[in-house]
Write an enzyme that holds these catalytic residues in place. Sequence first.
Site, PDB file in Angstrom:
ATOM      1  N   SER A  28       0.806  -1.241  -0.098  1.00 49.27           N
ATOM      2  CA  SER A  28       0.036   0.036   0.103  1.00 49.27           C
ATOM      3  C   SER A  28       0.987   1.142   0.142  1.00 49.27           C
ATOM      4  O   SER A  28       2.120   1.155  -0.424  1.00 49.27           O
ATOM      5  CB  SER A  28      -0.862  -0.034   1.100  1.00 49.27           C
ATOM      6  OG  SER A  28      -1.924   0.958   0.884  1.00 49.27           O
ATOM      7  N   ASN A  29       0.359   2.458   0.429  1.00 45.05           N
ATOM      8  CA  ASN A  29       0.872   3.725   0.372  1.00 45.05           C
ATOM      9  C   ASN A  29       0.447   4.464   1.697  1.00 45.05           C
ATOM     10  O   ASN A  29      -0.316   4.050   2.313  1.00 45.05           O
ATOM     11  CB  ASN A  29       1.071   4.439  -0.975  1.00 45.05           C
ATOM     12  CG  ASN A  29      -0.285   4.511  -1.354  1.00 45.05           C
ATOM     13  OD1 ASN A  29      -0.988   5.311  -0.799  1.00 45.05           O
ATOM     14  ND2 ASN A  29      -0.748   3.994  -2.483  1.00 45.05           N
ATOM     15  N   HIS A  30       0.871   5.785   1.626  1.00 39.31           N
ATOM     16  CA  HIS A  30       0.541   6.637   2.770  1.00 39.31           C
ATOM     17  C   HIS A  30      -0.726   7.529   2.491  1.00 39.31           C
ATOM     18  O   HIS A  30      -0.811   8.295   3.169  1.00 39.31           O
ATOM     19  CB  HIS A  30       1.805   7.409   3.263  1.00 39.31           C
ATOM     20  CG  HIS A  30       3.020   6.703   3.808  1.00 39.31           C
ATOM     21  ND1 HIS A  30       2.902   5.785   5.025  1.00 39.31           N
ATOM     22  CD2 HIS A  30       4.113   6.534   3.312  1.00 39.31           C
ATOM     23  CE1 HIS A  30       4.121   5.357   4.893  1.00 39.31           C
ATOM     24  NE2 HIS A  30       4.866   5.936   3.839  1.00 39.31           N
TER      25      HIS A  30
END
Length: 215
Positions: A28-30
């Site tokens: 995933s990512n932020h």
Amino acid sequence: MSEPLSGRHVLITAGPTREPIDPVRYISNHSSGQQGYAIAEACAALGARVTLVSGPTALPGPAGIVTIRIETALQMLAAVETALPADVFIAVAAVADWRPAAPSDTKIKADKSNLSTLQLVENPDILKTISQLANGRPGLVIGFAAETHEVEAFATAKRVRKGCDWIVANDVSGDVMGGTENAVTLVTPVGQERWERAPKAEIAARLAARIAEAL
């Protein structure tokens, strides 16, 4: 209050996607989803019917807006295609570029006897897919470019490569993805506009106003 987007359907993606590795791990990512949610609210405030396709975030669904919750990029694309037709498509979501080729149904044990290479495959390019629809393409397709350097150059190239009408470029090398403010450059076929750092709600209101002008 003026409602220049009354009668228009605006379709927006927001937040990250999660691509499962096994039942407890994912790629995933932020992305917090804040900018996408703010744009959804700003468009609704101008009278639009808004559909928000959201990856996993901690944000509540905005009042009066149809919010469709998804996890993966494949699910996001399916939800976007189901929500069409739309007058405007805004791809704000930070979609994972890749996903594990074969997610495990059981937890992968982290011991030396089970070391392996994680094989990845490309996720669908949602912005490009919608931009290049032969039938039912929204009249205005807007993408976002999250970059850490050469922001405007990469965004300009991305607009052409994806086939979208506008790109909103932002420098995410600082606290943008989790913060409450943003500074962006709007890239269109006729040039670039730099918008100074401001609360994400203000950036959203300005973009919604530009959309209303364009329509």
